[in-house]
Write an enzyme that holds these catalytic residues in place. Structure first.
Site, PDB file in Angstrom:
ATOM      1  N   CYS A 313       0.846  -1.197   0.000  1.00  0.00           N
ATOM      2  CA  CYS A 313       0.000   0.000   0.000  1.00  0.00           C
ATOM      3  C   CYS A 313       0.888   1.257   0.000  1.00  0.00           C
ATOM      4  O   CYS A 313       1.777   1.377  -0.827  1.00  0.00           O
ATOM      5  CB  CYS A 313      -0.965  -0.045   1.179  1.00  0.00           C
ATOM      6  SG  CYS A 313      -2.253   1.217   1.124  1.00  0.00           S
ATOM      7  N   VAL A 314       0.660   2.207   0.928  1.00  0.00           N
ATOM      8  CA  VAL A 314       1.487   3.417   0.941  1.00  0.00           C
ATOM      9  C   VAL A 314       2.934   3.079   1.297  1.00  0.00           C
ATOM     10  O   VAL A 314       3.852   3.828   0.958  1.00  0.00           O
ATOM     11  CB  VAL A 314       0.899   4.475   1.894  1.00  0.00           C
ATOM     12  CG1 VAL A 314       1.001   4.022   3.345  1.00  0.00           C
ATOM     13  CG2 VAL A 314       1.602   5.821   1.747  1.00  0.00           C
TER      14      VAL A 314
END
Length: 579
Positions: A313-314
């Site tokens: 993800c991030v």
């Protein structure tokens, strides 16, 4: 047995639960910028006023819906045959599919009226002559409001809740109010039995040690579980928006333990749940003193020139940024990278786009851009609102109206274990990714003193996306691959943002898609030419990573080294810090 509650007790309970529903609705309304939302609605109304033919079409649809509802209200509606019953909207919606909703004509018709008119309102927005962003924003927040106003969310219009209250002589109402009080004290809706899980005891259990820490993260090294291990270690960079143990839930679904059992020496970053003391941390801090420091530390501990990396993800966005910085500086220290459900290109971000406009970004900058904390519970609520019926209203109905306790579920326990973010980091990320999509623009951004160009990320890459991901839509994750300057293997998994990643090989459920041909620029073309493979994608990734991990060596007998001695047992202190 407890005596039946008095009318006063019941009235107080009903009032309290209805007030709670109103609070959750108000909470949703606080997330968007009201001015922008109102502006979108005004544009919608103006569009219809200027196009009478569309207004006439809408009126015709309303008339048709009214006819359908009148047919349902007719005396013969209850004797509809099976083929006619299949067209009922409520039968296809799990909020209204129970026997109590379907066998009582009054409640069934209430559900049908609600669903039919909701559909008409949303369809009206779709035919309005609006910009794509304004239309998306109006559609999203209108659906949020419609979902909140569902008759299933209110005691007196929910037959399941009323039936449970009568059968229990009011005990479900008492239990519901206790659940509500408990959740109000915690500041979030309980989606699982949170008392069933204890980090480090029955979740995040893979044996290892913390071998480095600073004010931003702890570095965990996991103990080998095989006699021989690959020479090159693997560093995992999880999202700092959540805690790392989504990758280490229980032994039967731990991605970390699986990787260790395949013979990889695994290191994981455990980001700090920051408080006001660390409210000035920037994006560059998280790269230089976070990801890059972790890469250097892993290389020193294992005494290798190059390591493998993985970002989720991030965490994947930060990892790709850090790799672009390192390669621009001339450092060749990473052999491969794996990106799981990661945005690099933020051109199509799904429903999150509805939250992000210029006014929202400016407000965040004013609140915390120069220092401060973005509350993790607020972010968690915003992400839950992307699937409000499943992650908000489902539990309002079950926990409060019906007095049920949610069952233990490790993934939902993790989902509720939110983390705070440093304001400057968050505002930089929000501005330059979701709002301006600057990361894909060569040399547009400067990080850690050097211009950033993702084409410098030139090591082999394994990119995984999930087909039903509502946070990182898979087609955008696919589009991100074109900006990497390397050989990319793209894999598409079934399920969503979390369940797509956490698909253990031991259970071998679901499926994944692969395409072995040339690199393609179009996601649909890739899907058309892909092959569906049954089971978990984990073994496929293992085979790919093993080729990037050099030869096997004898497993180390101790963790860390003289420069990085073990500090404490995994999972460490940072992951246990609560808001």
């Amino acid at each position: 047995m407890n005596s039946a509650p008095s009318p006063i007790d019941i009235n107080k309970t009903i009032a309290a639960i209805q007030e709670a529903g109103s609070r959750w609705i108000h909470g949703l309304s606080e997330i968007p910028q009201p001015n922008s939302f109102n502006e979108a609605w005004k544009m919608c109304a103006d569009a219809f006023a200027s196009e009478p033919e569309k207004m006439a079409l809408l009126q015709a649809r309303i008339a048709a819906e009214n006819q359908r509802l009148m047919a349902l209200l007719s005396p013969s509606a209850g004797q509809s045959n099976n083929s006619e019953a299949q067209i009922l909207l409520s039968q296809k919606d799990k909020r209204f599919s129970s026997e109590a909703w379907q066998t009582n004509a009054g409640f069934r018709n209430l559900a049908e009226s609600y669903l039919g008119m909701s559909q008409l309102v949303l369809n009206a927005i779709e035919v309005a002559d609006l910009s794509p962003h304004a239309k998306h924003r109006a559609h999203f927040f209108t659906k949020q409001y419609l979902d909140a106003m569902s008759p299933a969310n209110f005691l007196m219009t929910n037959p399941d809740a009323m039936e449970a209250a009568l059968k229990s002589q009011g005990e479900t109402l008492r239990a519901g109010i206790e659940n509500l009080k408990s959740d109000m004290a915690k500041g979030h809706i309980s989606m699982t039995d949170e008392s069933a899980f204890h980090v480090g005891k029955n979740i995040a259990m893979t044996p290892g040690s913390v071998v480095f820490e600073n004010e931003i993260f702890q570095l965990l090294q996991y103990a080998p579980q095989t006699a021989d291990v690959y020479l090159r270690p693997l560093l995992m960079v999880p999202p700092c928006i959540n805690k790392f143990y989504i990758l280490d839930l229980r032994p039967d679904n731990s991605f970390i333990e699986y990787a260790v059992q395949q013979g990889f020496t695994v290191f994981v970053m455990s980001w700090r749940n920051v408080n006001a003391r660390f409210g000035n941390l920037t994006w560059d801090d998280y790269l230089l003193r976070g990801v890059i420091k972790a890469i250097d530390s892993v290389r020193v501990i294992t005494n290798v020139e190059k390591i493998n990396t993985l970002g989720f993800c991030v965490g994947g966005t930060m990892l790709a940024s850090a790799l672009a910085v390192l390669r621009r500086m001339g450092h060749d220290v990473v052999e491969s990278t794996t990106l799981l459900t990661t945005f690099l290109d933020f051109s199509e971000v799904g429903d999150i786009e509805a939250y992000v406009d210029e006014a929202f970004v400016k407000r965040r900058q004013n609140e915390a851009g120069q220092g401060g904390i973005i509350n993790g519970a607020e972010l968690a609520f915003a992400f839950s609102s992307l699937r409000a019926n499943d992650l908000v209203w489902n539990y309002v109905s079950s926990n409060y109206l019906q007095g049920k306790k949610p069952p233990p579920f490790d993934l939902l326990f993790w989902n509720g274990d939110s983390t705070n973010l440093a304001g400057p980091w968050y505002c930089y990320y929000l501005q330059n990714t979701y709002f301006e999509n600057n990361l894909i623009k060569p040399d547009k951004l400067t990080m850690c003193g050097v211009p950033v160009d993702l084409s410098y990320v030139d090591m082999p890459a394994f990119v995984f996306a999930a087909r039903e991901d509502h946070i990182v839509p898979w087609r955008t994750a696919f589009a991100s691959t074109r900006y990497l300057g390397s050989e990319v293997q793209f894999i598409l998994g079934a399920a969503g943002h979390i369940a797509g990643v956490v698909n253990p090989a031991s259970k071998n459920k679901r499926s994944y898609w692969t395409q072995g041909g040339e690199k393609m620029a179009d996601a649909e073309q890739w899907l058309d030419q892909s092959k569906e493979n049954p089971g978990s994608w984990w073994p496929h990734w293992t085979a790919w990573l093993s080729e990037k991990s050099s030869r096997k060596i004898k497993a180390r007998t101790s963790l860390g080294n003289a420069e990085f001695p073990p500090i404490e047992d995994a999972p460490g202190r940072y992951v246990r810090e609560k808001n």
